[in-house]
Design an enzyme around this catalytic site. Structure first.
Site, PDB file in Angstrom:
ATOM      1  N   GLU A  52     -14.538  34.810  18.615  1.00 56.82           N
ATOM      2  CA  GLU A  52     -13.433  34.788  19.561  1.00 56.82           C
ATOM      3  C   GLU A  52     -12.842  36.186  19.760  1.00 56.82           C
ATOM      4  O   GLU A  52     -12.562  36.614  20.887  1.00 56.82           O
ATOM      5  CB  GLU A  52     -12.336  33.827  19.070  1.00 56.82           C
ATOM      6  CG  GLU A  52     -12.807  32.403  18.878  1.00 56.82           C
ATOM      7  CD  GLU A  52     -13.278  32.106  17.461  1.00 56.82           C
ATOM      8  OE1 GLU A  52     -12.965  31.016  16.962  1.00 56.82           O
ATOM      9  OE2 GLU A  52     -13.956  32.968  16.862  1.00 56.82           O
ATOM     10  N   CYS A  85      -8.413  33.527  13.901  1.00 58.43           N
ATOM     11  CA  CYS A  85      -8.770  33.493  15.328  1.00 58.43           C
ATOM     12  C   CYS A  85      -7.784  32.654  16.117  1.00 58.43           C
ATOM     13  O   CYS A  85      -7.562  32.908  17.311  1.00 58.43           O
ATOM     14  CB  CYS A  85     -10.186  32.956  15.505  1.00 58.43           C
ATOM     15  SG  CYS A  85     -11.449  34.057  14.839  1.00 58.43           S
ATOM     16  N   ALA A 154     -45.733  21.140  -4.123  1.00 57.90           N
ATOM     17  CA  ALA A 154     -47.000  20.804  -3.487  1.00 57.90           C
ATOM     18  C   ALA A 154     -47.764  19.893  -4.432  1.00 57.90           C
ATOM     19  O   ALA A 154     -47.761  20.104  -5.650  1.00 57.90           O
ATOM     20  CB  ALA A 154     -47.810  22.068  -3.192  1.00 57.90           C
ATOM     21  N   ARG A 184     -39.640  30.846   2.405  1.00 54.08           N
ATOM     22  CA  ARG A 184     -39.030  31.810   1.493  1.00 54.08           C
ATOM     23  C   ARG A 184     -38.203  32.838   2.265  1.00 54.08           C
ATOM     24  O   ARG A 184     -37.074  33.155   1.905  1.00 54.08           O
ATOM     25  CB  ARG A 184     -40.111  32.541   0.687  1.00 54.08           C
ATOM     26  CG  ARG A 184     -40.783  31.740  -0.386  1.00 54.08           C
ATOM     27  CD  ARG A 184     -41.791  32.621  -1.102  1.00 54.08           C
ATOM     28  NE  ARG A 184     -42.460  31.936  -2.195  1.00 54.08           N
ATOM     29  CZ  ARG A 184     -43.326  32.523  -3.026  1.00 54.08           C
ATOM     30  NH1 ARG A 184     -43.654  33.795  -2.840  1.00 54.08           N
ATOM     31  NH2 ARG A 184     -43.891  31.839  -3.996  1.00 54.08           N
TER      32      ARG A 184
END
Length: 366
Positions: A52, A85, A154, A184
């Site tokens: 902003e 903001c 895996a 990664r």
């Protein structure tokens, strides 16, 4: 006027910001009364102006009076590295604020209420689902006060991470292993246990197809109390290694959060993966499945605290990605009390998933 189009512009601007670290990616568009764009802005990282303020800075003094601010995240309402903001928008004379999703931060939230109190019209929830998905890991960090945690493993189709003798090089193929390196690179830190370092001596870097280092490297984190050889490959990582000399995962993730990590990638062996699952510290699973059978005792997961079928840990599949002859299954935990049908079904019907069985390849990418 509908706000979806300018909000999509704000979302595109947000994507310019850094995807790592504790600060969110936020975009802002300032519109005049006819809906024309006056200025655009986005957040560039810690210590820089928020979206902003970045947009407001591109207008002359008084140039935003009566304007509408369209911002992806509820304007903040606190003093941090920069001011709130909400106050900047009020001071600029903005008459309306349209935002996408609420700021869940305990200290930073409340901007919408402050704006309303000052007489600014506030409209929230525009493209909320899309923005929540875009801010997924950051929202988790903001809500839980810890990094977003991805646990990867895996395995063969029968759930084995290695053969009976412990060998595992390789279970998955080249395409799957490269996808791991991409995951990664998208993470702030890669986490393993001392057992993985001692057994496999991984470098824990993110590398390209030719073995070159990718542009962004995750910080290596090693959990455990056993000593690591001084010549271990992890010491040659571009980033200094963080050693967490404890088995208390709550303490570990709190420390990583304190260090400013938003997303961590757990890539240790079955012991570490099981510990994270058992502790309820998994936000996403990245499960690589190879079309091979190994049998034997080397399961990808060990004890996760499930003693009966009623205690099973249900998951919702986000998507299934074919990588050569292998599959990447992404899933998230199903909240307690939800049913197994939570979320949309994943349709893989008719897909030639396994055209041929590749040569078995190992799980650890090194």
């Amino acid at each position: 006027m509908t706000w979806e189009a300018p909000m999509r512009t704000a979302l595109e601007l947000a994507a310019n910001g850094p995807a790592r670290g504790l600060n969110p990616r936020v975009g802002c568009v300032l519109l005049d009364a006819e809906g024309n764009i006056l200025a655009e802005g986005w957040h560039r990282g810690v210590g820089t102006p928020h979206a902003e303020v970045d947009a407001l800075s591109k207008l002359p003094e008084g140039g935003a009076r009566g304007a509408t601010a369209v911002v992806t995240l509820e304007p903040c309402n606190h003093w941090g590295h920069t001011g709130p903001c909400s106050e900047a928008l009020i001071a600029a004379g903005v008459s309306r604020v349209v935002y996408g999703t609420d700021d869940p931060g305990h200290h930073s939230g409340g901007g919408a209420e402050r704006l309303s109190e000052a007489g600014v019209e506030v409209i929230g929830g525009v493209l909320r689902d899309e923005i929540d998905a875009f801010l997924g890991d950051w929202l988790t960090t903001a809500r839980l006060g810890r990094p977003y945690i991805v646990v990867k493993w895996a395995s063969s189709l029968d759930g084995r991470a290695a053969a009976a003798d412990g060998t595992s090089r390789w279970i998955t193929g080249a395409a799957a292993r490269q996808r791991v390196h991409e995951q990664r690179e998208a993470s702030d830190a890669i986490v393993v246990g001392t057992g993985t370092v001692l057994a496999d001596d991984p470098s824990l870097t993110a590398r390209g197809d030719a073995g070159e280092l990718m542009g962004t490297q995750p910080t290596p984190v090693v959990i455990g109390t056993r000593a690591i050889p001084k010549d271990a490959a992890v010491f040659r990582h571009p980033n200094p290694v963080i050693f967490e000399g404890t088995h208390d995962l709550t303490e570990v993730v709190a420390d990583l959060h304190q260090r400013g990590f938003r997303r961590i990638y757990v890539e240790g062996g079955p012991t570490l993966a099981s510990a994270f699952v058992a502790a309820g510290l998994v936000d996403e699973y990245a499960i690589y499945l190879a079309p091979t059978l190994l049998g034997g005792p080397r399961l990808a997961l060990g004890d996760i605290g499930v003693e009966n079928i009623g205690e099973q840990r249900r998951l919702r599949i986000l998507d299934v990605e074919r990588l050569g002859g292998d599959l990447l299954l992404r899933a998230v935990p199903v909240p307690d009390g939800a049913t197994r049908t939570v979320g949309d079904p994943v349709d893989v019907r008719g897909a030639d998933i396994f055209p041929q069985t590749p040569t078995p390849t190992r799980t650890q990418e090194g």
